[in-house]
Motif scaffolding. Sequence first.
Motif, PDB file in Angstrom:
ATOM      1  N   UNK A   1      17.043  29.042  -8.458  1.00 33.85           N
ATOM      2  CA  UNK A   1      17.940  29.029  -7.300  1.00 33.85           C
ATOM      3  C   UNK A   1      18.423  27.615  -7.036  1.00 33.85           C
ATOM      4  N   UNK A   2      19.505  27.555  -6.319  1.00 34.98           N
ATOM      5  CA  UNK A   2      20.037  26.285  -5.833  1.00 34.98           C
ATOM      6  C   UNK A   2      19.974  26.337  -4.315  1.00 34.98           C
ATOM      7  N   UNK A   3      19.408  25.297  -3.722  1.00 37.45           N
ATOM      8  CA  UNK A   3      19.306  25.256  -2.265  1.00 37.45           C
ATOM      9  C   UNK A   3      19.711  23.882  -1.756  1.00 37.45           C
ATOM     10  N   UNK A   4      19.978  23.846  -0.469  1.00 39.98           N
ATOM     11  CA  UNK A   4      20.413  22.618   0.195  1.00 39.98           C
ATOM     12  C   UNK A   4      19.282  22.072   1.048  1.00 39.98           C
ATOM     13  N   UNK A   5      19.119  20.749   1.010  1.00 35.92           N
ATOM     14  CA  UNK A   5      18.096  20.109   1.826  1.00 35.92           C
ATOM     15  C   UNK A   5      18.736  18.951   2.594  1.00 35.92           C
ATOM     16  N   UNK A   6      18.582  18.971   3.903  1.00 38.86           N
ATOM     17  CA  UNK A   6      19.066  17.848   4.707  1.00 38.86           C
ATOM     18  C   UNK A   6      18.000  16.767   4.721  1.00 38.86           C
ATOM     19  N   UNK A   7      18.433  15.545   4.589  1.00 37.71           N
ATOM     20  CA  UNK A   7      17.507  14.425   4.560  1.00 37.71           C
ATOM     21  C   UNK A   7      17.762  13.504   5.742  1.00 37.71           C
ATOM     22  N   UNK A   8      16.722  12.834   6.173  1.00 37.82           N
ATOM     23  CA  UNK A   8      16.876  11.855   7.248  1.00 37.82           C
ATOM     24  C   UNK A   8      16.927  10.427   6.709  1.00 37.82           C
ATOM     25  N   UNK A   9      16.982  10.281   5.396  1.00 34.77           N
ATOM     26  CA  UNK A   9      17.106   8.959   4.787  1.00 34.77           C
ATOM     27  C   UNK A   9      18.518   8.445   5.005  1.00 34.77           C
ATOM     28  N   UNK A  10      18.642   7.157   5.246  1.00 28.67           N
ATOM     29  CA  UNK A  10      19.947   6.607   5.593  1.00 28.67           C
ATOM     30  C   UNK A  10      20.508   5.651   4.537  1.00 28.67           C
ATOM     31  N   UNK A  11      19.673   4.874   3.932  1.00 28.52           N
ATOM     32  CA  UNK A  11      20.153   3.870   2.978  1.00 28.52           C
ATOM     33  C   UNK A  11      20.431   4.511   1.622  1.00 28.52           C
TER      34      UNK A  11
ATOM     35  N   UNK B   1      10.027   6.936   3.486  1.00 25.96           N
ATOM     36  CA  UNK B   1      10.196   6.382   4.836  1.00 25.96           C
ATOM     37  C   UNK B   1       9.113   5.362   5.155  1.00 25.96           C
ATOM     38  N   UNK B   2       7.885   5.606   4.712  1.00 23.06           N
ATOM     39  CA  UNK B   2       6.810   4.635   4.953  1.00 23.06           C
ATOM     40  C   UNK B   2       7.064   3.337   4.213  1.00 23.06           C
ATOM     41  N   UNK B   3       7.664   3.427   3.043  1.00 20.59           N
ATOM     42  CA  UNK B   3       7.952   2.225   2.266  1.00 20.59           C
ATOM     43  C   UNK B   3       9.105   1.443   2.886  1.00 20.59           C
ATOM     44  N   UNK B   4      10.133   2.151   3.346  1.00 17.02           N
ATOM     45  CA  UNK B   4      11.369   1.467   3.725  1.00 17.02           C
ATOM     46  C   UNK B   4      11.460   1.063   5.189  1.00 17.02           C
ATOM     47  N   UNK B   5      10.755   1.698   6.061  1.00 15.02           N
ATOM     48  CA  UNK B   5      10.899   1.382   7.478  1.00 15.02           C
ATOM     49  C   UNK B   5       9.995   0.216   7.890  1.00 15.02           C
TER      50      UNK B   5
ATOM     51  N   UNK C   1       0.822  -1.198   0.000  1.00 13.04           N
ATOM     52  CA  UNK C   1       0.000   0.000   0.000  1.00 13.04           C
ATOM     53  C   UNK C   1       0.865   1.260   0.000  1.00 13.04           C
ATOM     54  N   UNK C   2       1.971   1.247   0.744  1.00 12.72           N
ATOM     55  CA  UNK C   2       2.868   2.402   0.789  1.00 12.72           C
ATOM     56  C   UNK C   2       3.522   2.635  -0.573  1.00 12.72           C
ATOM     57  N   UNK C   3       3.885   1.571  -1.278  1.00 14.58           N
ATOM     58  CA  UNK C   3       4.471   1.711  -2.619  1.00 14.58           C
ATOM     59  C   UNK C   3       3.442   2.293  -3.584  1.00 14.58           C
ATOM     60  N   UNK C   4       2.209   1.805  -3.509  1.00 19.01           N
ATOM     61  CA  UNK C   4       1.153   2.354  -4.362  1.00 19.01           C
ATOM     62  C   UNK C   4       0.890   3.824  -4.038  1.00 19.01           C
ATOM     63  N   UNK C   5       0.906   4.173  -2.764  1.00 22.18           N
ATOM     64  CA  UNK C   5       0.713   5.569  -2.362  1.00 22.18           C
ATOM     65  C   UNK C   5       1.837   6.453  -2.884  1.00 22.18           C
ATOM     66  N   UNK C   6       3.077   5.960  -2.821  1.00 22.35           N
ATOM     67  CA  UNK C   6       4.217   6.712  -3.340  1.00 22.35           C
ATOM     68  C   UNK C   6       4.087   6.915  -4.846  1.00 22.35           C
ATOM     69  N   UNK C   7       3.635   5.895  -5.556  1.00 16.57           N
ATOM     70  CA  UNK C   7       3.449   6.009  -6.999  1.00 16.57           C
ATOM     71  C   UNK C   7       2.385   7.041  -7.343  1.00 16.57           C
ATOM     72  N   UNK C   8       1.265   6.999  -6.635  1.00 17.15           N
ATOM     73  CA  UNK C   8       0.197   7.973  -6.869  1.00 17.15           C
ATOM     74  C   UNK C   8       0.671   9.381  -6.512  1.00 17.15           C
TER      75      UNK C   8
END
Length: 159
Positions: free
Chosen positions: A89-99, A154-158, A55-62
């Motif tokens: 513009x160019x900006x920086x974004x910190x992510x909490x993704x690890x893999x 995160x919902x898909x991977x955790x 369901x999380x993969x389908x939600x990500x696709x939608x």
Amino acid sequence: MSSQILLNFFLAFIWMFMTVSFTPSGFAIGFLVGLAVIILMRRFFTGRLYLTRVWAVLSLTVLFLKELTLSSIQVLRIVLRPNMNIKPAIFEMETELKRDWEVTLLSALITLTPGTLVIGISDDQKRLYIHALDFKDIDEAVSSIKNTFERAILEVSRP
């Protein structure tokens, strides 16, 4: 999760042999019966039910298709305007993704969305450098990406 999927297919094949129905509809009914058995026995599995990840993969696709459509319309409006009042513009974004695959997927989703492009990733894979075609506010842009793509990944991977 993979053991649940394999068990579901195994139960579907067992159902086909028990009912002597070797058709796609027989497999589909067996798959649904196997799914019901897995749902009833979910407390015996250590991880979450594999349907939640599907369901999380389908939600990500939608979500991606929605963002793709909205940003395509926005870029089309920019291109068709008589005067181009854009502020790239160019900006920086910190992510909490690890893999690695999570960061790669986030980068691909951002890049595939018209009007944005990931131009670099830091060595520790904690920061993405993103180019935006029409930039208004850094906090709004970062929170938009974090609340859509990053949260869905995160919902898909955790577990």
